[in-house]
Write an enzyme that holds these catalytic residues in place. Structure first.
Site, PDB file in Angstrom:
ATOM      1  N   SER A 136       0.829  -1.213   0.000  1.00  0.00           N
ATOM      2  CA  SER A 136       0.000   0.000   0.000  1.00  0.00           C
ATOM      3  C   SER A 136       0.853   1.248   0.000  1.00  0.00           C
ATOM      4  CB  SER A 136      -0.854   0.066   1.268  1.00  0.00           C
ATOM      5  OG  SER A 136      -1.540  -1.111   1.491  1.00  0.00           O
ATOM      6  N   HIS A 157      -1.196  -2.525  -7.010  1.00  0.00           N
ATOM      7  CA  HIS A 157      -1.886  -2.199  -5.762  1.00  0.00           C
ATOM      8  C   HIS A 157      -3.399  -2.261  -5.959  1.00  0.00           C
ATOM      9  CE1 HIS A 157      -2.912   0.931  -2.472  1.00  0.00           C
ATOM     10  NE2 HIS A 157      -2.942  -0.293  -1.993  1.00  0.00           N
ATOM     11  N   GLU A 169      -3.510   0.390  -8.849  1.00  0.00           N
ATOM     12  CA  GLU A 169      -2.400   1.303  -9.140  1.00  0.00           C
ATOM     13  C   GLU A 169      -1.223   0.460  -9.641  1.00  0.00           C
ATOM     14  OE1 GLU A 169      -3.111   4.960  -5.967  1.00  0.00           O
ATOM     15  OE2 GLU A 169      -1.964   3.234  -5.295  1.00  0.00           O
ATOM     16  N   ASN A 207      -3.476   6.275  -1.339  1.00  0.00           N
ATOM     17  CA  ASN A 207      -3.150   6.282   0.089  1.00  0.00           C
ATOM     18  C   ASN A 207      -2.557   7.597   0.558  1.00  0.00           C
ATOM     19  OD1 ASN A 207      -4.065   4.058   1.548  1.00  0.00           O
ATOM     20  ND2 ASN A 207      -2.700   2.736   0.390  1.00  0.00           N
TER      21      ASN A 207
HETATM   22  P1  NAI Z   1      -3.460  -9.671   6.211  1.00  0.00           P
HETATM   23  O1  NAI Z   1      -2.885  -9.489   7.553  1.00  0.00           O
HETATM   24  O2  NAI Z   1      -4.943  -9.873   6.091  1.00  0.00           O
HETATM   25  O3  NAI Z   1      -2.752 -10.925   5.479  1.00  0.00           O
HETATM   26  C1  NAI Z   1      -1.369 -11.069   5.337  1.00  0.00           C
HETATM   27  C2  NAI Z   1      -1.069 -12.545   5.134  1.00  0.00           C
HETATM   28  O4  NAI Z   1       0.310 -12.679   4.766  1.00  0.00           O
HETATM   29  C3  NAI Z   1      -1.287 -13.378   6.406  1.00  0.00           C
HETATM   30  O5  NAI Z   1      -2.102 -14.482   6.099  1.00  0.00           O
HETATM   31  C4  NAI Z   1       0.126 -13.811   6.801  1.00  0.00           C
HETATM   32  O6  NAI Z   1       0.165 -15.091   7.387  1.00  0.00           O
HETATM   33  C5  NAI Z   1       0.843 -13.797   5.458  1.00  0.00           C
HETATM   34  N1  NAI Z   1       2.291 -13.615   5.558  1.00  0.00           N
HETATM   35  C6  NAI Z   1       2.951 -12.729   6.344  1.00  0.00           C
HETATM   36  N2  NAI Z   1       4.276 -12.819   6.118  1.00  0.00           N
HETATM   37  C7  NAI Z   1       4.449 -13.781   5.167  1.00  0.00           C
HETATM   38  C8  NAI Z   1       5.581 -14.322   4.493  1.00  0.00           C
HETATM   39  N3  NAI Z   1       6.804 -13.902   4.766  1.00  0.00           N
HETATM   40  N4  NAI Z   1       5.375 -15.277   3.557  1.00  0.00           N
HETATM   41  C9  NAI Z   1       4.134 -15.719   3.270  1.00  0.00           C
HETATM   42  N5  NAI Z   1       3.024 -15.255   3.879  1.00  0.00           N
HETATM   43  C10 NAI Z   1       3.169 -14.281   4.815  1.00  0.00           C
HETATM   44  O7  NAI Z   1      -2.960  -8.423   5.345  1.00  0.00           O
HETATM   45  P2  NAI Z   1      -3.686  -7.727   4.098  1.00  0.00           P
HETATM   46  O8  NAI Z   1      -4.637  -6.721   4.591  1.00  0.00           O
HETATM   47  O9  NAI Z   1      -4.147  -8.762   3.142  1.00  0.00           O
HETATM   48  O10 NAI Z   1      -2.441  -6.920   3.487  1.00  0.00           O
HETATM   49  C11 NAI Z   1      -1.440  -7.565   2.734  1.00  0.00           C
HETATM   50  C12 NAI Z   1      -0.707  -6.550   1.890  1.00  0.00           C
HETATM   51  O11 NAI Z   1      -1.640  -5.866   1.058  1.00  0.00           O
HETATM   52  C13 NAI Z   1       0.048  -5.468   2.688  1.00  0.00           C
HETATM   53  O12 NAI Z   1       1.203  -5.133   1.990  1.00  0.00           O
HETATM   54  C14 NAI Z   1      -0.948  -4.323   2.685  1.00  0.00           C
HETATM   55  O13 NAI Z   1      -0.346  -3.075   2.853  1.00  0.00           O
HETATM   56  C15 NAI Z   1      -1.557  -4.461   1.290  1.00  0.00           C
HETATM   57  N6  NAI Z   1      -2.894  -3.892   1.109  1.00  0.00           N
HETATM   58  C16 NAI Z   1      -3.850  -4.003   2.090  1.00  0.00           C
HETATM   59  C17 NAI Z   1      -5.107  -3.451   1.887  1.00  0.00           C
HETATM   60  C18 NAI Z   1      -6.195  -3.578   2.914  1.00  0.00           C
HETATM   61  O14 NAI Z   1      -7.203  -2.881   2.804  1.00  0.00           O
HETATM   62  N7  NAI Z   1      -6.058  -4.428   3.905  1.00  0.00           N
HETATM   63  C19 NAI Z   1      -5.461  -2.729   0.644  1.00  0.00           C
HETATM   64  C20 NAI Z   1      -4.405  -2.759  -0.350  1.00  0.00           C
HETATM   65  C21 NAI Z   1      -3.167  -3.292  -0.093  1.00  0.00           C
END
Ligand code: NAI
Length: 349
Positions: A136, A157, A169, A207
């Site tokens: 993000s 993104h 994005e 963002n």
């Molecule tokens: P989340 O916390 O829901 O999921 C992250 C997942 O990644 C978890 O299941 C975790 O176990 C896994 N994980 C963590 N480290 C890992 C690794 N080294 N190898 C493999 N798996 C791993 O997070 P979310 O919300 O899905 O965010 C993920 C990414 O997307 C972040 O970079 C965030 O900034 C970005 N993002 C999030 C948005 C949102 O609204 N939540 C919107 C757009 C982008």
């Protein structure tokens, strides 16, 4: 390194990834599950990997439930749902992604962890494969900096929920090649999305623009101006936003939202406009991450009661409202008041 109109036109003419090309998604949380669903719905075989045991299984269950709801509402054929689910495969090891032509990582928002993952992945996939990050706010230039071949790294993104929101994005770092960016853009278009190009600046476009929406709402809360339900109601019902800032932070995940603010703040050398909120940090530290943990600013789940806004109590109608000068933005209010006969507004009465 501005993107010229010619680059964008070239990208528009560029074919996206072939539908038979397997796509890898790493991180099976909120975003990874959504992105995997989008890629599978577009026809790609998709491999989903997560380092946390059980996370992929839970993500596939969530995807199945949400597709089932679409079928029940008549928005999708049952055969289409089955085809999407059939194209989604759990990956047990990162090495299982060796045949993918595009990998999108959606893991924790942490630069060192993302760098480590992509550097490892670079040795597993083919040299032609694109390595995309759904970050993000982290610098694509910095993420790519850990790669031997940084030209193949690009930001893709997506927005939450990824299957529903069209915007993607396409973020280019200093070393991202034109071909990589063009293929990512064309692929997003082929997936039914609306890609926009952004350079890898802190927060990219959305963002960056959205920071004050969260930051000022958190300051209002901290100052005791109003509670989350009231601020959300005002922003939604009077401000015309689809969601208020607190319900949106609960949807995004407070950990993710806090990490993004902290990154943007640090990237602008601690510009006070982007100062992260201690109140938000407290909730993150307590594991109150929003919808995904069942508790954030609000309680979530079946037993949760809907929060109520503290709106002004109804008062008796005034006999007359007197207005002087041009009604300007108040004109619709005056017209509405006159229409219900509530007031005799002067001088329009
Ligand atoms: P989340 O916390 O829901 O999921 C992250 C997942 O990644 C978890 O299941 C975790 O176990 C896994 N994980 C963590 N480290 C890992 C690794 N080294 N190898 C493999 N798996 C791993 O997070 P979310 O919300 O899905 O965010 C993920 C990414 O997307 C972040 O970079 C965030 O900034 C970005 N993002 C999030 C948005 C949102 O609204 N939540 C919107 C757009 C982008």
């Amino acid at each position: 390194m501005a993107v010229s109109l010619i680059d964008v036109r070239q990208a528009a003419a560029m074919p996206g990834l072939d539908k038979d090309t397997p796509v890898g998604v790493i991180g099976a949380g909120t975003m990874g599950a959504g992105i995997a669903q989008v890629a599978a719905a577009a026809g790609h075989p998709v491999k989903l990997f997560d380092s946390q045991p059980g996370a992929v299984g839970r993500a596939l269950e969530r995807i199945g439930t949400s597709l089932e709801r679409r079928v029940e509402r008549g928005r999708m054929e049952a055969s289409a749902r089955t085809a999407i689910l059939d194209r989604l495969t759990p990956a047990t090891h990162l090495e299982d992604l060796s045949d993918t032509g595009l990998v999108i990582e959606a893991i924790v928002e942490n630069l060192a962890v993302k760098q480590q993952l992509l550097a490892r992945l670079e040795k597993i996939v083919d040299t032609t494969a694109i390595l995309a990050s759904n970050t993000s706010s982290l610098s694509i230039t910095a993420i790519a900096g850990a790669l031997t071949e940084p030209s193949r790294c690009v930001g893709m993104h997506f927005f939450n929920p990824a299957p529903a929101l069209p915007l993607v994005e396409i973020v280019t770092g200093l070393a991202t090649s034109k071909a990589t960016a063009a293929t990512a853009q064309a692929t997003a278009t082929a997936w039914g999305k609306q890609p926009v190009r952004a350079k890898s600046t802190p927060g990219f476009i959305v963002n960056r623009v959205a920071r004050p929406f969260y930051g000022e709402a958190l300051r209002l809360l901290q100052e005791g101006a109003a509670d989350p339900a009231t601020i959300d109601t005002v922003m939604r019902d009077a401000g015309g936003f689809r969601m208020g800032p607190f319900e949106l932070m609960d949807l995004i995940g407070l950990d993710v939202n806090y990490a993004v603010t902290s990154t943007v703040y640090a990237a602008f050398y601690n510009d006070p406009r982007y100062t992260p909120s201690l109140l938000q940090k407290e909730l993150v530290d307590a594991g109150r991450l929003g919808r995904k943990s069942g508790q954030g600013f609000y309680a979530h789940g079946d037993a949760a009661t809907a929060p109520t806004a503290k709106l002004a109590a109804p008062a008796p109608k005034p006999a007359e409202i007197e207005l002087h000068g041009d009604a300007g933005l108040l004109a619709p209010l005056v017209a509405a008041s006159l229409a219900v006969g509530a007031v005799a507004a002067s001088p329009w009465a």
